[in-house]
Structure formats: C-alpha cells, structure tokens
Design an enzyme around this catalytic site. Structure first.
Site, PDB file in Angstrom:
ATOM      1  CG  ASP A  10     -49.299  24.786-143.232  1.00  0.00           C
ATOM      2  OD1 ASP A  10     -49.826  24.314-142.199  1.00  0.00           O
ATOM      3  OD2 ASP A  10     -49.815  25.713-143.884  1.00  0.00           O
ATOM      4  CB  ILE A  11     -49.142  20.584-139.123  1.00  0.00           C
ATOM      5  CG1 ILE A  11     -49.558  19.166-138.701  1.00  0.00           C
ATOM      6  CG2 ILE A  11     -49.992  21.673-138.470  1.00  0.00           C
ATOM      7  CD1 ILE A  11     -49.243  18.837-137.266  1.00  0.00           C
ATOM      8  CG  ASN A  24     -55.754  27.919-126.194  1.00  0.00           C
ATOM      9  OD1 ASN A  24     -56.855  27.509-125.836  1.00  0.00           O
ATOM     10  ND2 ASN A  24     -55.609  28.843-127.124  1.00  0.00           N
ATOM     11  N   GLY A  32     -50.250  30.369-133.550  1.00  0.00           N
ATOM     12  CA  GLY A  32     -49.400  29.268-133.993  1.00  0.00           C
ATOM     13  C   GLY A  32     -50.169  28.134-134.640  1.00  0.00           C
ATOM     14  CB  VAL A  33     -49.714  24.436-134.308  1.00  0.00           C
ATOM     15  CG1 VAL A  33     -50.502  23.188-134.651  1.00  0.00           C
ATOM     16  CG2 VAL A  33     -48.289  24.311-134.818  1.00  0.00           C
ATOM     17  CG  ASP A  34     -55.052  26.188-130.792  1.00  0.00           C
ATOM     18  OD1 ASP A  34     -55.837  25.378-131.303  1.00  0.00           O
ATOM     19  OD2 ASP A  34     -55.285  26.791-129.726  1.00  0.00           O
ATOM     20  CB  THR A 123     -41.191  24.094-129.829  1.00  0.00           C
ATOM     21  OG1 THR A 123     -41.986  23.996-131.011  1.00  0.00           O
ATOM     22  CG2 THR A 123     -40.804  22.720-129.328  1.00  0.00           C
ATOM     23  N   GLY A 124     -43.438  26.720-129.410  1.00  0.00           N
ATOM     24  CA  GLY A 124     -43.729  28.090-129.837  1.00  0.00           C
ATOM     25  C   GLY A 124     -43.848  29.003-128.631  1.00  0.00           C
ATOM     26  CE1 TYR A 126     -49.028  28.046-124.199  1.00  0.00           C
ATOM     27  CE2 TYR A 126     -49.211  25.679-124.078  1.00  0.00           C
ATOM     28  CZ  TYR A 126     -49.797  26.922-124.068  1.00  0.00           C
ATOM     29  OH  TYR A 126     -51.156  27.041-123.928  1.00  0.00           O
TER      30      TYR A 126
END
Length: 169
Positions: A10-11, A24, A32-34, A123-124, A126
């Site tokens: 997990d980043i 975005n 996601g990550v964002d 990669t999610g 997008y």
C-alpha cells in the site's frame, strides 16, 4: 545513479520523502491510489489541491504534468500529483505516460527529495496494460537524470509486482 526497488503493498503506508499520486486532473481525489492518498493523507492535501485549482490549474492539471503538495498525515514530506493518460489502442500515448515519471522526478529534484515512492501510474481505471506500463515506467526512471537516490515502485497486487519484476531483469 538512482536505485530502483520494487515492493508489493500500500503506497499510503510507505516512508519516503515524496509519494507520487496517480491523480485525476481535478486534483481533488478520486478512486484507486488517488482516493487512498487523499483519505489517508487527510484534509491538508485537499486544501493545497484546492488552492492549486484556484490559482495555476483552474482547468485541472494537464496529463503528463506533475505538481507537489504537502503529504498531510502520510509518512512523507510531499505528495507529487501526476495525471496519467487513459490507454488507447488507437493512439500511442506512451510519451504522456513517460512524461508522468519524468515530471515527477523533476518536481522531486526541485523539492530536494531523495526517496520517491511511485505507484503503477495509469494501470487502474486508465487501463494501461501492466507489462507496457511497467516497461515505460522503468525505462523512463532509469533514463532520466535526477538526484533522487531511490525510486521505489509500490505495487498494489501480485500481478503488478510480477509485471514490474519481469521488466526489471
């Protein structure tokens, strides 16, 4: 020379000078990550993102560009937000994906960051194929002059880790 490391995880749990957000263009969080970075980082990140939208990026952060904010409650000094391109089989957007990594390193250098944690950008939702995205990411980071000492790719699942590990041999 920049050391490249790969970790699965997990980043938002990483310790680094800067954590890269696969943002975005609105800079105001998403999935996601964002979304994870905004949730765990707390309101300080959103506050700075809103200020960026009110000043330099009224129409949003352009694809392939990067900008930094505080890291809020994350174990980092900064979050570097970058907007990846949506994958298209009809149009080669590889240069925009590579730009995300180059621009993130440029911002990291301006900040004086020595350790940078990257997600697998685009990669999610997008839809970039993992193998192609991994190759572009690794080649770009390896080929970009920078003072960053460690570029750590934090890969959420085994498939992403395997794709990056396969490209780094």
């Amino acid at each position: 020379m920049t050391t490249i490391t790969l970790v699965q995880g997990d980043i938002t749990r990483q310790t680094a000078d800067a954590i890269v957000n696969a943002a975005n263009s609105s800079l105001l969080g998403g999935g996601g990550v964002d979304g994870a970075i905004h949730r765990r980082g707390g309101p300080a990140i959103r506050k700075e993102c809103r200020a960026l939208r009110a000043s330099r990026y009224g129409k949003g952060l352009p694809t392939g560009r990067a900008v930094a904010t505080t890291a809020g409650d994350l174990d980092a000094r900064w979050v570097i937000h970058t907007v990846g391109p949506v994958f298209s089989s009809a149009e080669d957007r590889s240069d925009l994906l590579a730009s995300c990594y180059r621009e993130s390193l440029r911002v990291a250098d301006e900040l004086g960051a020595r350790t940078v944690a990257f997600p697998a950008i685009a990669t999610g939702v997008y839809r970039w194929p993992l193998q192609t995205a991994a190759r572009i990411a690794l080649e770009t980071v390896q080929g970009t002059p920078t003072t960053v000492e460690e570029a750590r790719f934090v890969l959420f699942d085994q498939a992403a880790y395997d794709a990056f590990a396969g490209q780094s041999r």
